[in-house]
Scaffold this motif. Structure first.
Motif, mmCIF file in Angstrom:
data_model
loop_
_atom_site.group_PDB
_atom_site.id
_atom_site.type_symbol
_atom_site.label_atom_id
_atom_site.label_comp_id
_atom_site.label_asym_id
_atom_site.label_seq_id
_atom_site.Cartn_x
_atom_site.Cartn_y
_atom_site.Cartn_z
ATOM 1 N N GLU A 23 1.012 -1.296 0.205
ATOM 2 C CA GLU A 23 0.053 0.083 -0.004
ATOM 3 C C GLU A 23 0.781 1.219 0.251
ATOM 4 N N VAL A 24 0.185 2.196 -0.470
ATOM 5 C CA VAL A 24 0.985 3.445 -0.642
ATOM 6 C C VAL A 24 0.556 4.338 0.478
ATOM 7 N N ASN A 25 1.389 4.712 1.380
ATOM 8 C CA ASN A 25 1.040 5.368 2.688
ATOM 9 C C ASN A 25 1.161 6.935 2.638
ATOM 10 N N SER A 26 2.036 7.315 1.720
ATOM 11 C CA SER A 26 2.279 8.804 1.486
ATOM 12 C C SER A 26 2.872 9.242 0.127
ATOM 13 N N SER A 27 2.541 10.288 -0.106
ATOM 14 C CA SER A 27 3.196 10.773 -1.385
ATOM 15 C C SER A 27 3.667 12.276 -1.446
ATOM 16 N N ALA A 28 4.559 12.726 -2.182
ATOM 17 C CA ALA A 28 5.099 14.124 -2.132
ATOM 18 C C ALA A 28 5.857 14.699 -3.415
ATOM 19 N N PHE A 29 5.375 15.488 -4.150
ATOM 20 C CA PHE A 29 5.992 16.232 -5.156
ATOM 21 C C PHE A 29 7.261 16.806 -4.601
ATOM 22 N N SER A 30 8.117 16.857 -5.638
ATOM 23 C CA SER A 30 9.688 17.696 -5.373
ATOM 24 C C SER A 30 9.011 19.210 -5.734
ATOM 25 N N PRO A 31 9.812 20.246 -5.062
ATOM 26 C CA PRO A 31 9.397 21.711 -5.165
ATOM 27 C C PRO A 31 9.222 22.258 -6.531
ATOM 28 N N ASP A 32 9.785 21.648 -7.391
ATOM 29 C CA ASP A 32 9.603 22.073 -8.995
ATOM 30 C C ASP A 32 8.640 21.303 -9.663
ATOM 31 N N GLY A 33 8.037 20.176 -9.091
ATOM 32 C CA GLY A 33 6.879 19.521 -9.600
ATOM 33 C C GLY A 33 7.399 18.614 -10.344
ATOM 34 N N GLN A 34 8.572 18.131 -10.771
ATOM 35 C CA GLN A 34 9.067 17.296 -11.678
ATOM 36 C C GLN A 34 9.022 15.648 -11.203
ATOM 37 N N MET A 35 9.332 15.558 -9.762
ATOM 38 C CA MET A 35 9.345 14.164 -9.301
ATOM 39 C C MET A 35 8.298 14.052 -8.230
ATOM 40 N N LEU A 36 7.938 12.728 -8.443
ATOM 41 C CA LEU A 36 6.785 12.336 -7.250
ATOM 42 C C LEU A 36 7.519 11.325 -6.404
ATOM 43 N N LEU A 37 7.432 11.512 -5.218
ATOM 44 C CA LEU A 37 7.885 10.468 -4.228
ATOM 45 C C LEU A 37 6.985 9.656 -3.723
ATOM 46 N N THR A 38 6.892 8.439 -3.145
ATOM 47 C CA THR A 38 5.992 7.515 -2.867
ATOM 48 C C THR A 38 6.532 6.645 -1.622
ATOM 49 N N ALA A 39 5.754 6.525 -0.539
ATOM 50 C CA ALA A 39 6.482 5.694 0.568
ATOM 51 C C ALA A 39 5.221 4.405 0.676
ATOM 52 N N SER A 40 5.921 3.406 0.647
ATOM 53 C CA SER A 40 5.264 1.982 0.603
ATOM 54 C C SER A 40 5.175 1.097 1.839
ATOM 55 N N GLU A 41 4.318 0.327 1.964
ATOM 56 C CA GLU A 41 4.102 -0.557 3.012
ATOM 57 C C GLU A 41 5.176 -1.717 2.579
ATOM 58 N N ASP A 42 5.759 -1.880 1.662
ATOM 59 C CA ASP A 42 6.464 -2.913 1.236
ATOM 60 C C ASP A 42 7.997 -2.314 1.863
ATOM 61 N N GLY A 43 8.201 -1.198 2.409
ATOM 62 C CA GLY A 43 9.577 -0.877 3.010
ATOM 63 C C GLY A 43 10.275 -0.058 2.288
ATOM 64 N N CYS A 44 9.788 0.185 1.029
ATOM 65 C CA CYS A 44 10.680 1.039 -0.125
ATOM 66 C C CYS A 44 10.218 2.522 -0.335
ATOM 67 N N VAL A 45 10.955 3.523 -0.781
ATOM 68 C CA VAL A 45 10.725 4.665 -1.149
ATOM 69 C C VAL A 45 10.980 4.808 -2.629
ATOM 70 N N TYR A 46 9.914 5.093 -3.323
ATOM 71 C CA TYR A 46 9.967 5.331 -4.728
ATOM 72 C C TYR A 46 10.188 6.628 -5.192
ATOM 73 N N GLY A 47 10.665 6.610 -6.583
ATOM 74 C CA GLY A 47 10.938 8.122 -7.114
ATOM 75 C C GLY A 47 10.382 7.785 -8.567
ATOM 76 N N TRP A 48 9.445 8.868 -8.868
ATOM 77 C CA TRP A 48 9.129 8.853 -10.265
ATOM 78 C C TRP A 48 9.126 10.124 -10.943
ATOM 79 N N GLU A 49 9.473 9.927 -12.093
ATOM 80 C CA GLU A 49 9.206 11.181 -13.157
ATOM 81 C C GLU A 49 7.784 11.624 -13.204
ATOM 82 N N ALA A 50 7.324 12.628 -12.547
ATOM 83 C CA ALA A 50 5.891 13.064 -12.576
ATOM 84 C C ALA A 50 5.265 13.065 -13.915
#
Length: 314
Positions: A23-50
């Motif tokens: 499950e995704v517990n949290s998400s956050a955009f970078s200040p410039d809006g170019q990257m999305l960060l997601t925190a998961s129940e699987d113990g990992c942090v993911y970085g995405w190109e928004a």
């Protein structure tokens, strides 16, 4: 509070982020809006190109579910909080862990950066709030007063105050100008349930979401409640102001995300496209994109909100 009238929203699904292992517990955009960060129940942090939805990296390190994540305002760092009792500070450019902050005795549920990116606040199930110096990783302050788990936090735009929300149903505004170790605080009361989320606006208003299914918008400097938002049928899990402060978005523990008029308290939109329980919501810095993280680990949805009902997909 801005008295302008929010424009009509156009809403459509534009991106899926679907490679989480939990499950995704949290998400956050970078200040410039170019990257999305997601925190998961699987113990990992993911970085995405928004814009494209491309997975940039999947970071291991935590030994338990990641409960919360947030970028620093300068965009150089991000922090993640975990059930493993630690906070990790990461370098964005290198996708590398710089420091592991240890001191909490139970799960860490929230982290927030000061506006100047020099301090980090964390809170969790040990009922304590810790303020760290980002550069050294040293504890600057230990704030004690909540009678139950600290689930949310946010620095004021001036860095002078920190707001924390607890399962004791109160919000505490800590005056960080006071000398160490004594820190004075005020208590905002009015919710009848656990405080699950907090968010300051750029002008210093504070929104709080609760298990009582309501959202309050406060003026902390006078301890006054400006407006109460009612309409969620389940507890409120995430809130975020639009950059212009005309709107507030909220995610309830349901399939619904709501968009509100901050001045009147009227619900402008109820977005029902979320595929599962909406765990989190956030605006991009330009206010045109709204992302919601769903509980279904195989499907993630972002919703596009614009001033034009006929806006094209980005």
């Amino acid at each position: 509070m801005n008295s302008g009238v929010p424009a009509t929203l156009g809403v459509r699904r534009v991106k899926f982020f679907g490679r989480h292992g939990g499950e995704v517990n949290s998400s956050a955009f970078s200040p410039d809006g170019q990257m999305l960060l997601t925190a998961s129940e699987d113990g990992c942090v993911y970085g995405w190109e928004a814009r494209s939805g491309q997975l940039l990296w999947r970071l291991h390190g935590h030994t338990g579910p990641v409960k919360f994540c947030r970028f620093s305002p300068d965009g150089h760092l991000f922090a993640s909080a975990s059930c493993d009792h630690t906070v990790r500070l990461w370098d964005v450019a290198r996708a590398k862990c710089l420091q592991v902050l240890k001191g909490h005795q139970r799960s860490v549920e929230t982290v927030s950066f000061s506006p100047d990116s020099k301090q980090l606040a964390s809170g969790g199930w040990d009922k304590r709030v810790m303020i760290w110096e980002v550069q050294s990783g040293q504890v600057l302050r230990l704030l004690v007063g909540h009678r139950d788990s600290v689930q949310s936090s946010d620095f004021s735009p001036t860095v002078n105050c920190l707001a924390t929300g607890s399962w004791d149903s109160t919000i505490r505004i800590w005056d960080l100008r006071a000398g160490t170790p004594a820190v004075s605080h005020q208590v905002l009361e009015g919710h009848s349930g656990n405080i699950s989320c907090l968010c300051y606006s750029a002008s210093g208003l504070l929104a709080s979401g609760s298990w009582d299914k309501t959202i309050h918008i406060w003026k902390p400097t006078t301890s006054s409640l400006l407006v109460q938002l009612k309409g969620h049928v389940t507890w409120v899990k995430s809130v975020a102001f639009s950059p212009d402060e005309l709107r507030l978005v909220s995610a309830g523990y349901s399939r619904m995300v709501k968009v509100w008029d901050c001045s009147t308290g009227k619900c402008l939109e109820t977005l029902k496209g979320v595929l599962d329980v909406a765990h989190t919501c956030a605006f991009t810095p330009d206010g045109k994109i709204l992302v919601s993280g769903a509980a279904d680990q195989t499907r993630r949805q972002a919703s596009h909100t614009t001033k034009s009902p006929r806006a094209t997909q980005t």
